[in-house]
Design a protein around this motif. Structure first.
Motif, PDB file in Angstrom:
ATOM      1  N   PHE A 101     -18.285  50.459  47.308  1.00 53.88           N
ATOM      2  CA  PHE A 101     -18.532  48.884  47.150  1.00 53.88           C
ATOM      3  C   PHE A 101     -19.124  48.787  45.966  1.00 53.88           C
ATOM      4  O   PHE A 101     -18.734  48.013  44.868  1.00 53.88           O
ATOM      5  N   SER A 102     -20.283  49.190  45.557  1.00 57.58           N
ATOM      6  CA  SER A 102     -21.448  49.402  44.384  1.00 57.58           C
ATOM      7  C   SER A 102     -20.371  49.772  43.234  1.00 57.58           C
ATOM      8  O   SER A 102     -20.524  49.216  42.120  1.00 57.58           O
ATOM      9  N   GLY A 103     -19.582  50.774  43.408  1.00 58.01           N
ATOM     10  CA  GLY A 103     -18.836  51.402  42.233  1.00 58.01           C
ATOM     11  C   GLY A 103     -17.460  50.391  41.899  1.00 58.01           C
ATOM     12  O   GLY A 103     -17.364  50.038  40.751  1.00 58.01           O
ATOM     13  N   ALA A 104     -17.189  49.805  42.987  1.00 58.96           N
ATOM     14  CA  ALA A 104     -16.097  48.696  42.374  1.00 58.96           C
ATOM     15  C   ALA A 104     -16.555  47.426  41.734  1.00 58.96           C
ATOM     16  O   ALA A 104     -16.178  46.844  41.023  1.00 58.96           O
ATOM     17  N   LEU A 105     -17.838  46.940  42.314  1.00 55.68           N
ATOM     18  CA  LEU A 105     -18.636  45.925  41.621  1.00 55.68           C
ATOM     19  C   LEU A 105     -18.833  46.191  39.962  1.00 55.68           C
ATOM     20  O   LEU A 105     -18.715  45.303  39.239  1.00 55.68           O
ATOM     21  N   LEU A 106     -19.300  47.685  40.067  1.00 52.14           N
ATOM     22  CA  LEU A 106     -19.671  47.917  38.522  1.00 52.14           C
ATOM     23  C   LEU A 106     -18.630  47.983  37.480  1.00 52.14           C
ATOM     24  O   LEU A 106     -18.421  47.536  36.417  1.00 52.14           O
ATOM     25  N   TYR A 107     -17.359  48.440  38.166  1.00 50.55           N
ATOM     26  CA  TYR A 107     -16.032  48.365  37.526  1.00 50.55           C
ATOM     27  C   TYR A 107     -15.611  46.928  37.076  1.00 50.55           C
ATOM     28  O   TYR A 107     -14.952  46.564  36.089  1.00 50.55           O
ATOM     29  N   ILE A 108     -15.757  46.023  38.065  1.00 50.47           N
ATOM     30  CA  ILE A 108     -15.549  44.794  37.787  1.00 50.47           C
ATOM     31  C   ILE A 108     -16.104  44.155  36.523  1.00 50.47           C
ATOM     32  O   ILE A 108     -15.750  43.603  35.714  1.00 50.47           O
ATOM     33  N   TRP A 109     -17.678  44.527  36.736  1.00 46.67           N
ATOM     34  CA  TRP A 109     -18.377  44.114  35.651  1.00 46.67           C
ATOM     35  C   TRP A 109     -17.879  44.561  34.086  1.00 46.67           C
ATOM     36  O   TRP A 109     -18.001  43.976  33.312  1.00 46.67           O
ATOM     37  N   GLU A 110     -17.687  45.914  34.306  1.00 46.30           N
ATOM     38  CA  GLU A 110     -17.238  46.663  33.015  1.00 46.30           C
ATOM     39  C   GLU A 110     -15.878  46.094  32.462  1.00 46.30           C
ATOM     40  O   GLU A 110     -15.787  45.825  31.228  1.00 46.30           O
ATOM     41  N   ALA A 111     -14.884  46.020  33.288  1.00 47.43           N
ATOM     42  CA  ALA A 111     -13.946  45.253  33.089  1.00 47.43           C
ATOM     43  C   ALA A 111     -13.825  43.807  32.255  1.00 47.43           C
ATOM     44  O   ALA A 111     -13.309  43.573  31.197  1.00 47.43           O
ATOM     45  N   GLY A 112     -14.623  43.285  32.646  1.00 45.55           N
ATOM     46  CA  GLY A 112     -15.021  41.713  32.195  1.00 45.55           C
ATOM     47  C   GLY A 112     -15.964  41.743  30.962  1.00 45.55           C
ATOM     48  O   GLY A 112     -15.595  40.994  29.853  1.00 45.55           O
ATOM     49  N   HIS A 113     -16.799  42.618  30.978  1.00 48.83           N
ATOM     50  CA  HIS A 113     -17.728  42.984  29.967  1.00 48.83           C
ATOM     51  C   HIS A 113     -17.298  43.390  28.427  1.00 48.83           C
ATOM     52  O   HIS A 113     -17.347  43.036  27.462  1.00 48.83           O
ATOM     53  N   TYR A 114     -16.358  44.495  28.787  1.00 49.94           N
ATOM     54  CA  TYR A 114     -16.250  45.489  27.591  1.00 49.94           C
ATOM     55  C   TYR A 114     -14.460  45.026  27.210  1.00 49.94           C
ATOM     56  O   TYR A 114     -13.892  45.174  26.179  1.00 49.94           O
ATOM     57  N   GLY A 115     -13.675  44.487  28.365  1.00 47.51           N
ATOM     58  CA  GLY A 115     -12.438  44.004  27.963  1.00 47.51           C
ATOM     59  C   GLY A 115     -11.562  45.204  27.555  1.00 47.51           C
ATOM     60  O   GLY A 115     -11.649  46.268  28.118  1.00 47.51           O
ATOM     61  N   THR A 116     -10.811  45.057  26.564  1.00 47.51           N
ATOM     62  CA  THR A 116      -9.883  46.255  25.986  1.00 47.51           C
ATOM     63  C   THR A 116     -10.459  47.072  25.339  1.00 47.51           C
ATOM     64  O   THR A 116      -9.929  48.440  24.837  1.00 47.51           O
TER      65      THR A 116
END
Length: 519
Positions: free
Chosen positions: A354-369
């Motif tokens: 669950f914590s890994g999924a939340l971190l992935y969500i943050w990274e996808a939004g923060h770094y984008g492409t």
């Protein structure tokens, strides 16, 4: 006599560990083939001219045939012999792999993949059943730990192996080696399996439940087909009618199985298994975890290749931290953590994922492409490590109290539940991912364009929120499992060890030692 039995027992012990290597290799081969196609989709489209819908069925056809046939495959092993069905399934799987590699059209490839899934449904249920009857209870924890590690490796190594073979373009065959590689592995597995795997079947005489098989197949197909095809067809009314009818057919199946049990004691599914608390709870965990995992792996692959524009090898190598973390956690969970902390290890795995999924969500939004592989690595380690803590011990928890004579049926139900969960995850991707991104076009070009926009990032994050919700549900369901898996008393273990030593081997008409499987 006193000198012959230990020697025979030692020979039988070596045989069963070799047999374990064979069945675990078959498990790995199946898992790789379930995921290896995703990474090669662009190459398949270019080479065959397949539409996006056809390519979708290359993956979905395998999953559907696999899920629908698993319960029947497990019961066939109970009736006719697990070794016999395992070798039959492996032989058919190898032939189907050759047909996939030689396919000259999208239709032929889809048909070969369906056959491959059906053969896997004969082969895979025998794996856990063979393990269950070949190893005493005191050794199953270690063996199931190996099984869990193979699951974790197979889930991620599929895309990596597919990337290496596709980009390597061996002999100018492009994507075809991802299937042809199964030929030498399958042939070796058949030869070794014939020699080292001991035969076993249910002690009581059983008959194949043809009516039950038909009802289960229709019920599952009514649910799985519209989940897979619904989005491509624009979610027509017939799809919702079909999904509503599926549970009704399965309810009729349950009533019939109860009547079948009372009539002749040979049902397709032993409903009494669901009175075993560990089994019933484990099935619920498996279904939910399968859905979350299926959705994640699909979104992850699409995010890397279409959203970030990475090549197959780049995407495959990015999964290495996941694979290593999953394998390491699987080994530690069974050998060291579960004996000490019990159920809390599985719950910790759900929370870590669950914590890994939340971190992935943050990274996808923060770094984008602009997201890089090294930036994704921490999330991959958390997701892989958490998965390893779950997949390794859950198998032993689910099957630990299952009667040996129903181990094939239990294995079929357990694996079917996971496949149903995966199919549900793929179905949910239509709502959780494709509806947000706008949906890929038939040729994939529209998908590539949409992937570079903000909509693709939003779709990835949205799907990962669904994954996170599934993991929270898994965490709650794990409370239904016992705090610790019951173990045999020391006296029982000594008695079982003595029995195994005395009956470690038998001699057939040719004079060759044959292992006697003691459950």
């Amino acid at each position: 006599m006193t000198t012959t039995v230990p020697a025979a027992a030692e020979a039988a012990d070596r045989r069963r560990w070799t047999a374990l290597a064979v069945v675990l290799t078959a498990t790995f081969m199946d898992l790789v083939d379930a995921t290896i196609v995703n990474i090669a989709i662009p190459s398949i489209q270019r080479d065959t001219g397949a539409t996006f819908s056809a390519v979708q069925w290359v993956t979905a056809g395998y999953a559907l045939a696999f899920a629908i046939g698993l319960i029947t495959g497990g019961r066939l092993g109970d009736i006719y012999g697990r070794k016999k069905l395992f070798l039959l399934g492996m032989g058919g799987f190898t032939v189907a792999s050759a047909l996939c590699g030689l396919a000259v059209s999208p239709g032929m490839l889809v048909g070969a993949r369906v056959l491959q899934g059906a053969m896997a449904a004969l082969m895979v249920p025998q794996v856990l059943a063979i393990i269950h009857v070949s190893f005493p209870a005191r050794e199953r924890g270690k063996v199931f730990g190996m099984f869990g590690a193979v699951i974790g490796l197979g889930a991620v190594c599929g895309p990596l192996i597919g990337a290496l073979l596709t980009e390597g373009d061996l002999f100018g065959l492009a994507w075809r080696p991802i299937f042809l590689i199964n030929l030498p592995v399958g042939i070796a597995g058949i030869l070794l399996g014939r020699r080292f795997i001991g035969e076993s079947k249910a002690p009581a005489a059983l008959r194949l439940d043809l009516v039950g098989t038909a009802l289960a197949t229709v019920g599952l197909l009514l649910i799985l087909y519209p989940l897979t095809q619904g989005r491509e067809s624009g979610w027509p009314v017939w799809g919702f009618v079909s999904m509503a009818a599926g549970p009704l057919v399965l309810a009729v199946f349950v009533r019939y199985e109860r009547a079948k049990t009372r009539k002749d004691g040979s049902p397709l599914v032993e409903l009494s298994l669901f009175r075993v608390k560990t089994f019933a709870a484990g099935v619920g965990v498996q279904l939910t975890f399968g859905a979350a995992s299926g959705l994640f792996f699909l979104v992850w692959t699409l995010h890397m290749q279409l959203g970030l524009g990475w090549g197959p090898l780049h995407a495959g190598l990015t999964g290495v931290p996941f694979s290593v973390a999953c394998s390491a956690a699987a080994g530690m969970s069974v050998q060291k953590l579960v004996p000490r902390f019990g159920r809390k290890v599985l719950q910790a795995g759900a929370l870590i994922m669950f914590s890994g999924a939340l971190l992935y969500i943050w990274e996808a939004g923060h770094y984008g492409t602009a997201l890089q592989s090294w930036q994704m690595a921490p999330a991959m380690v958390l997701l892989g490590g958490g998965m390893g803590l779950i997949v390794a011990p859950i198998t032993n928890s689910v099957l630990s109290e299952v009667p040996a004579q129903h181990s094939g049926s239990a294995s079929g139900i357990f694996n079917t539940t996971g496949q149903l969960g995966m199919a549900m995850g793929l179905g949910l991707s239509s709502v959780a991912f494709f509806e947000v991104v706008g949906g890929p076009g038939e040729t994939g070009g529209a998908a590539a364009g949409a992937a570079l926009g903000a909509g693709f990032i939003d779709a990835t994050a949205n799907a990962l929120w669904w994954v996170s919700g599934g993991l929270v549900l898994v965490f709650g369901l794990l409370f239904l499992l016992p705090r610790r898996v019951r173990t045999q008393s020391a006296a029982a273990e000594v008695a079982e060890a003595t029995s195994a030593a005395e009956a470690g081997a038998a001699v057939d008409e040719t004079g060759k030692e044959q292992p006697v499987l003691v459950s």
